[in-house]
Enzyme design. Structure first.
Site, PDB file in Angstrom:
ATOM      1  N   HIS A  22      51.565  41.981  47.823  1.00 43.43           N
ATOM      2  CA  HIS A  22      50.466  41.893  46.868  1.00 43.43           C
ATOM      3  C   HIS A  22      49.227  41.371  47.602  1.00 43.43           C
ATOM      4  CE1 HIS A  22      48.073  41.220  43.416  1.00 43.43           C
ATOM      5  NE2 HIS A  22      48.217  39.914  43.372  1.00 43.43           N
ATOM      6  N   ASN A  43      41.704  41.682  44.773  1.00 42.36           N
ATOM      7  CA  ASN A  43      42.964  41.638  44.023  1.00 42.36           C
ATOM      8  C   ASN A  43      42.881  42.589  42.818  1.00 42.36           C
ATOM      9  OD1 ASN A  43      45.151  40.990  42.436  1.00 42.36           O
ATOM     10  ND2 ASN A  43      44.873  38.786  42.581  1.00 42.36           N
ATOM     11  N   CYS A  84      50.458  40.847  38.134  1.00 43.83           N
ATOM     12  CA  CYS A  84      50.351  41.406  39.499  1.00 43.83           C
ATOM     13  C   CYS A  84      51.680  41.902  40.062  1.00 43.83           C
ATOM     14  CB  CYS A  84      49.769  40.377  40.444  1.00 43.83           C
ATOM     15  SG  CYS A  84      48.244  39.691  39.853  1.00 43.83           S
TER      16      CYS A  84
HETATM   17  N1  ACO Z   1      32.037  30.341  46.157  1.00 41.80           N
HETATM   18  C1  ACO Z   1      31.741  29.139  46.669  1.00 41.80           C
HETATM   19  N2  ACO Z   1      32.442  28.020  46.388  1.00 41.80           N
HETATM   20  C2  ACO Z   1      33.473  28.160  45.553  1.00 41.80           C
HETATM   21  C3  ACO Z   1      33.826  29.385  44.970  1.00 41.80           C
HETATM   22  C4  ACO Z   1      33.061  30.505  45.296  1.00 41.80           C
HETATM   23  N3  ACO Z   1      33.323  31.735  44.816  1.00 41.80           N
HETATM   24  N4  ACO Z   1      34.895  29.191  44.176  1.00 41.80           N
HETATM   25  C5  ACO Z   1      35.217  27.884  44.259  1.00 41.80           C
HETATM   26  N5  ACO Z   1      34.349  27.259  45.081  1.00 41.80           N
HETATM   27  C6  ACO Z   1      34.312  25.858  45.464  1.00 41.80           C
HETATM   28  C7  ACO Z   1      35.014  24.960  44.476  1.00 41.80           C
HETATM   29  O1  ACO Z   1      34.155  24.629  43.410  1.00 41.80           O
HETATM   30  C8  ACO Z   1      35.362  23.782  45.339  1.00 41.80           C
HETATM   31  O2  ACO Z   1      34.212  22.988  45.454  1.00 41.80           O
HETATM   32  P1  ACO Z   1      34.312  21.364  45.465  1.00 41.80           P
HETATM   33  O3  ACO Z   1      35.178  21.048  46.655  1.00 41.80           O
HETATM   34  O4  ACO Z   1      32.899  20.948  45.582  1.00 41.80           O
HETATM   35  O5  ACO Z   1      34.977  21.033  44.164  1.00 41.80           O
HETATM   36  C9  ACO Z   1      35.620  24.381  46.718  1.00 41.80           C
HETATM   37  O6  ACO Z   1      35.021  25.689  46.682  1.00 41.80           O
HETATM   38  C10 ACO Z   1      37.086  24.525  47.053  1.00 41.80           C
HETATM   39  O7  ACO Z   1      37.739  25.111  45.949  1.00 41.80           O
HETATM   40  P2  ACO Z   1      39.277  25.343  45.976  1.00 41.80           P
HETATM   41  O8  ACO Z   1      39.657  25.955  44.663  1.00 41.80           O
HETATM   42  O9  ACO Z   1      39.998  24.116  46.424  1.00 41.80           O
HETATM   43  O10 ACO Z   1      39.396  26.427  47.127  1.00 41.80           O
HETATM   44  P3  ACO Z   1      40.678  27.036  47.777  1.00 41.80           P
HETATM   45  O11 ACO Z   1      40.658  26.834  49.224  1.00 41.80           O
HETATM   46  O12 ACO Z   1      41.926  26.652  47.041  1.00 41.80           O
HETATM   47  O13 ACO Z   1      40.436  28.576  47.522  1.00 41.80           O
HETATM   48  C11 ACO Z   1      41.126  30.301  46.034  1.00 41.80           C
HETATM   49  C12 ACO Z   1      40.290  29.052  46.202  1.00 41.80           C
HETATM   50  C13 ACO Z   1      40.610  31.366  46.968  1.00 41.80           C
HETATM   51  C14 ACO Z   1      41.000  30.786  44.600  1.00 41.80           C
HETATM   52  C15 ACO Z   1      42.586  29.988  46.380  1.00 41.80           C
HETATM   53  O14 ACO Z   1      43.000  28.826  45.700  1.00 41.80           O
HETATM   54  C16 ACO Z   1      43.493  31.106  46.019  1.00 41.80           C
HETATM   55  O15 ACO Z   1      43.476  32.168  46.609  1.00 41.80           O
HETATM   56  N6  ACO Z   1      44.395  30.878  45.047  1.00 41.80           N
HETATM   57  C17 ACO Z   1      45.365  31.859  44.652  1.00 41.80           C
HETATM   58  C18 ACO Z   1      44.690  32.876  43.857  1.00 41.80           C
HETATM   59  C19 ACO Z   1      45.616  33.994  43.619  1.00 41.80           C
HETATM   60  O16 ACO Z   1      46.363  34.385  44.474  1.00 41.80           O
HETATM   61  N7  ACO Z   1      45.502  34.476  42.429  1.00 41.80           N
HETATM   62  C20 ACO Z   1      46.115  35.601  42.051  1.00 41.80           C
HETATM   63  C21 ACO Z   1      47.605  35.585  42.092  1.00 41.80           C
HETATM   64  S1  ACO Z   1      48.248  36.220  40.675  1.00 41.80           S
HETATM   65  C22 ACO Z   1      47.371  37.536  40.336  1.00 41.80           C
HETATM   66  O17 ACO Z   1      47.062  38.228  41.254  1.00 41.80           O
HETATM   67  C23 ACO Z   1      46.925  37.815  38.952  1.00 41.80           C
END
Ligand code: ACO
Length: 333
Positions: A260, A290, A120
């Protein structure tokens, strides 16, 4: 000895362009694919919809389309391009580089073409390389393209990743600066110890593609979301601060932060740390999701087209990605 920055030929972005596939996929559509909801995706990420390329549209096609726009704006012909750099996490094939396919498509017959794989953060890395080619007098015209077909490498059965990504491309022409406009600083950094937090474990030379790999889906993107989130905030903040410091520019002087676009919460944290109010931050993660390295140049081109920036504007570009890698640039357009 490194010559001081002000004694080297400086580089300037002389044209930008972008490409988005026509097909819009809303969060609601994804509800029929995986166990998710529009509400969960919007509140956790800020994403409402993304663009997905059709089967006949390759990474090279998208990159070439964005490049043609950027070349038109810079007023250059394909033969003028000395170096063509493509940043992509989704090359059309592993050998040869997709940059060479774009070179062929554009007819850029005088160019040296190569891919970079910094995920990214590819656009700031590409700008740093372009700046280097120009400072070393190796090139007068460098084309930096970021093109990503993320839909081809994500696991559409994994709700924790498939809702986050989209397809698209952005491009910039970089040429020697003739006045005070130009790239004022670049910053790039990596931490390979965290590679396994966001990766495609198999399908390369260490674990070649076979039936077992396909069955386990380990050739597709896997991500430890919360850990990546923390590293992204930390790294984007470092990148923003370092580019400002290297450019000798105060946060208040920045007209627009173009970060980003992975998650609105990461964007807000970066802006807060950098001391830039959200009115001066470009956000389109709601419309595209993204698109890996394509997010920054596509957003920059949209910001130009919609009048958020114009000639002379001071812009801070910041990105973070798999590797981990992070990078930034301060640019006077
Ligand atoms: N729909 C519904 N529920 C979901 C989904 C979904 N699509 N995905 C995960 N969940 C659930 C999980 O299973 C979890 O359930 P549980 O509590 O019963 O176990 C709950 O939601 C919370 O999951 P978390 O992973 O803790 O959620 P979080 O608040 O951290 O959000 C997210 C997840 C959006 C992926 C966040 O962590 C994030 O944005 N991370 C960074 C991602 C990123 O920036 N990646 C790219 C950077 S590098 C690049 O761009 C290649």
């Amino acid at each position: 000895m490194i010559r001081p920055r002000n004694e080297r030929p400086r580089a300037r972005i002389t044209g930008t362009g972008r490409y988005s596939p026509e097909r819009v996929v809303t969060n609601t559509e994804l509800e029929s694919l995986v166990d998710t909801s529009d509400e969960w995706i919007r509140t956790r990420t800020g994403i409402r919809e993304r663009r997905i390329a059709d089967d006949d549209t390759s990474t090279a096609d998208m990159g070439a389309a964005a490049a043609r726009e950027a070349m038109g704006r810079a007023g250059i012909e394909p033969e003028d391009i000395d170096v063509l750099i493509l940043s992509t996490a989704t090359p059309d094939r592993l050998l040869p580089s997709t940059a060479c396919d774009i070179q062929a498509s554009l007819g850029a017959k005088n160019a040296a073409a190569y891919d970079i794989t910094t995920a990214c953060s590819g656009f700031p890395y590409g700008l740093a390389l372009a700046e280097g080619h120009i400072a070393a007098d190796q090139a007068k015209t460098v084309l930096v393209i970021s093109a990503e077909k993320m839909s081809a490498i994500i696991d559409w059965s994994d709700r924790s990743t498939c809702v986050l990504f989209g397809d698209g491309a952005g491009a910039a022409v970089v040429q020697p600066a003739e006045d005070e406009r130009g790239i004022l600083s670049t910053f790039t950094k990596s931490d390979g110890t965290l590679a396994e937090l966001l990766w495609r474990p198999a399908g390369g030379a260490s674990i070649p593609l076979d039936i077992a790999v396909l069955d386990s889906r380990s050739h597709l993107v896997q991500m430890a979301g919360p850990e990546v989130f923390k590293a992204a905030v930390r790294s984007m903040c470092e990148a923003a601060g370092s580019a400002l410091e290297r450019a000798g520019v105060a946060a208040e002087e920045i007209d627009l932060l173009v970060p980003h676009q992975a998650n609105i919460r990461i964007i807000e944290s970066t802006a807060k740390y950098a001391g830039i109010p959200m009115e001066k931050v470009y956000v389109n993660v709601d419309r595209y999701g993204n698109m890996s390295s394509a997010t920054v140049p596509l957003a920059l081109d949209e910001a130009r087209e919609t009048g958020r920036v114009g000639p002379g504007s001071l812009v801070l570009l910041v990105a973070f990605g798999a590797g981990f890698t992070w990078g930034s640039a301060v640019v006077r357009l």
